[in-house]
Write a protein that holds these residues in place. Structure first.
Motif, PDB file in Angstrom:
ATOM      1  N   LEU A  63       0.833  -1.202   0.000  1.00 29.85           N
ATOM      2  CA  LEU A  63       0.000   0.000   0.000  1.00 29.85           C
ATOM      3  C   LEU A  63       0.866   1.251   0.000  1.00 29.85           C
ATOM      4  O   LEU A  63       0.544   2.263   0.619  1.00 29.85           O
ATOM      5  CB  LEU A  63      -0.930  -0.020   1.215  1.00 29.85           C
ATOM      6  N   GLY A  64       1.969   1.185  -0.723  1.00 31.89           N
ATOM      7  CA  GLY A  64       2.907   2.307  -0.779  1.00 31.89           C
ATOM      8  C   GLY A  64       2.315   3.568  -1.353  1.00 31.89           C
ATOM      9  O   GLY A  64       2.757   4.672  -1.023  1.00 31.89           O
ATOM     10  N   GLY A  65       1.291   3.441  -2.205  1.00 37.66           N
ATOM     11  CA  GLY A  65       0.673   4.621  -2.791  1.00 37.66           C
ATOM     12  C   GLY A  65      -0.154   5.389  -1.792  1.00 37.66           C
ATOM     13  O   GLY A  65      -0.028   6.609  -1.654  1.00 37.66           O
ATOM     14  N   ILE A  66      -1.011   4.678  -1.044  1.00 39.32           N
ATOM     15  CA  ILE A  66      -1.846   5.352  -0.055  1.00 39.32           C
ATOM     16  C   ILE A  66      -1.002   5.840   1.111  1.00 39.32           C
ATOM     17  O   ILE A  66      -1.247   6.910   1.671  1.00 39.32           O
ATOM     18  CB  ILE A  66      -2.984   4.427   0.431  1.00 39.32           C
ATOM     19  N   CYS A  67       0.024   5.073   1.478  1.00 37.49           N
ATOM     20  CA  CYS A  67       0.887   5.505   2.581  1.00 37.49           C
ATOM     21  C   CYS A  67       1.622   6.793   2.228  1.00 37.49           C
ATOM     22  O   CYS A  67       1.874   7.629   3.097  1.00 37.49           O
ATOM     23  CB  CYS A  67       1.892   4.405   2.933  1.00 37.49           C
ATOM     24  N   ALA A  68       1.965   6.969   0.959  1.00 37.10           N
ATOM     25  CA  ALA A  68       2.627   8.200   0.541  1.00 37.10           C
ATOM     26  C   ALA A  68       1.730   9.412   0.766  1.00 37.10           C
ATOM     27  O   ALA A  68       2.208  10.536   0.903  1.00 37.10           O
ATOM     28  CB  ALA A  68       3.021   8.104  -0.930  1.00 37.10           C
ATOM     29  N   ARG A  69       0.418   9.185   0.802  1.00 39.49           N
ATOM     30  CA  ARG A  69      -0.536  10.269   0.992  1.00 39.49           C
ATOM     31  C   ARG A  69      -0.848  10.541   2.462  1.00 39.49           C
ATOM     32  O   ARG A  69      -1.097  11.678   2.847  1.00 39.49           O
ATOM     33  CB  ARG A  69      -1.841   9.946   0.258  1.00 39.49           C
ATOM     34  N   VAL A  70      -0.889   9.483   3.269  1.00 38.48           N
ATOM     35  CA  VAL A  70      -1.413   9.645   4.628  1.00 38.48           C
ATOM     36  C   VAL A  70      -0.406   9.357   5.728  1.00 38.48           C
ATOM     37  O   VAL A  70      -0.675   9.649   6.899  1.00 38.48           O
ATOM     38  CB  VAL A  70      -2.650   8.744   4.839  1.00 38.48           C
TER      39      VAL A  70
END
Length: 468
Positions: A90-97
């Motif tokens: 979930l590296g994409g969502i973690c980059a956001r939150v």
């Protein structure tokens, strides 16, 4: 989009359409615009590429930060995405939150020496966003099929991590989710301006593309599925249900419209296709000092509430929300009142009218009421004072610790063949990236256990230990 006449921020009560339609688009656009390709290249060049990098050690998911940044600098976006997603599905969502300012960026050598860290979070987002636009051939392939079946209960960050990791290791996974959509808090619990463009579902579609994962939605543990039956049917079970309960205010709560859990407010808003149709109060009070409170308060303001006040029983240093989130709330017009605890919720004719708060202070390390009170008018009160684990659906067989599921360092519960991770277990950080960490630990433990049962060594576990 309809050309509706806005009712205005001064209209009393809980109403929709306080703002002109175009304003909603601007209000709920990306809160932190992504880097352009040229900006990403410049920022990537700032990375020293440290040996034994502190940023990697500070990442709960164990992403090799210098490695992916170096690949961005080399314009190898696919390689950068691989370095990220290999460690964090979930590296994409973690980059956001992810609160990078308190994790990887805090310990960045550029930060400790110069006071300006490499923008690791934005670079991670640049790499994953760019990759997802045109992923091409799969980054990962499934190992030889093991013939083993694993039930994963809960499709939040921990459950999704376990499902993808085990499918990649050759096991077949059935993913059970109580809600209509997968994603857990990533889908239902985050502010809309953090995950624009339906990103959470876009990332999940990529995650499921590995194959070997069957999805069953509207399946609630304790109602539609039962732990004993899952243990009998599957070779292993992972529990990642999150926190279904909410803390009470500790005072009488009238059955009045306008009094709502902040998590429900955020979830409804996330699933709303027409923001101008979403009703919000004129004077909103949010009780709590965590990320959920900030997300609820800021979104209420962005929906057109005239006044939004967060109230928290202690001082700012005790708030669970990060300093960045607190500043974000203030910059969006949210007033924060500290040292105030709910005393009474007022209502008339079935509608919330205000809240009386006790002024608090610390005496001998204990929080006490000073005897002074004040009242805030409110037509909407959102409660964001924490969530709790509900034990009944899983049954009485699981040992608990501090009100959540007790697990060992590999995510094993007190029941043989049952693992757990994410917010429902004791000792976690209540962060998406930490749920990923716990999911990875459990997945490798499940894999090792299943292979050991067949007398086979787990290469995956050996690989994980080598990578820390």
């Amino acid at each position: 989009m309809n050309n509706r006449t806005p009712v205005g921020v001064d209209t009393p009560g809980i109403v929709a359409g306080r703002l002109p339609d175009p304003v909603y688009v601007a209000q709920f656009s990306d809160s932190h615009p992504p880097l352009t390709s040229s900006q990403a290249l410049v920022e990537a060049e700032r990375c020293y590429g440290c040996y034994d990098a502190p940023c990697t050690s500070a990442c709960p998911a164990g992403i090799d930060v210098p490695r992916f940044i170096q690949r961005i600098a080399q314009k190898n976006i696919r390689g950068a995405a691989y370095a990220i997603l290999d460690a964090n599905e979930l590296g994409g969502i973690c980059a956001r939150v992810c609160p990078t300012e308190a994790l990887c960026e805090q310990v960045c050598v550029r930060n400790t020496q110069e006071g300006k860290p490499v923008e690791i979070g934005l670079l991670q987002r640049y790499a994953t966003d760019t990759y997802f636009v045109d992923p091409g051939k799969p980054l990962f392939h499934r190992a030889a099929l093991s013939g083993k079946r694993v039930a994963v209960v809960g499709a939040g960050p921990a459950g999704l991590t376990v499902a993808h990791r085990l499918a990649r290791l050759g096991h077949n996974v059935v993913l059970f989710e109580a809600k209509p959509k997968l994603g857990g808090l990533n889908e239902y619990g985050l502010a809309s301006y953090k995950t624009t463009g339906d990103f959470a579902q876009h990332e999940i579609r990529w995650l499921l593309s590995i194959g070997g994962i069957s999805v069953r939605t509207h399946q609630m543990l304790g109602r539609d599925i039962h732990l004993d039956a899952l243990r009998a049917e599957f070779d292993a079970v992972f529990l990642g249900m999150g926190l279904a309960g909410v803390n009470a205010l500790g005072i009488p709560e009238p059955a009045a419209s306008g009094l709502e859990e902040a998590v429900d407010f955020i979830a409804r808003l996330r699933q709303c296709d027409d923001l101008a149709s979403f009703p919000v109060g004129r004077q909103v009070v949010v009780i709590g000092g965590g990320m959920t409170a900030v997300d609820a308060a800021v979104q209420a303001k962005k929906l057109g509430a005239r006044e939004v006040t967060m109230v928290y029983r202690r001082g700012e240093s005790a708030m669970k929300a990060s300093a960045v989130e607190i500043d974000w709330a203030r910059s969006n017009g949210v007033t924060i009142r500290h040292w105030a605890a709910p005393k009474a919720v007022h209502s008339a004719e079935g509608k919330v009218t205000g809240i009386t708060l006790a002024v608090t202070c610390e005496q001998g390390g204990r929080l006490v009421e000073s005897g002074e009170t004040f009242t805030l008018p409110a037509d909407m009160i959102l409660k964001a004072i924490g969530q709790t684990y509900v034990s009944e659906p899983a049954g009485a067989g699981l040992m608990l610790q501090d009100g959540r599921i007790a697990v060992d360092e590999q995510g094993r519960t007190s029941l043989p063949g049952v693992w757990a991770g994410g917010d429902c277990v004791a000792g976690g950080l209540d962060l998406t990236v930490d749920a990923v960490r716990l999911g990875k630990l459990a997945a490798f433990s499940i894999d090792a256990t299943l292979r050991a049962a067949d007398g086979a060594a787990s290469d995956a576990l050996v690989e994980e230990s080598c990578h820390g």
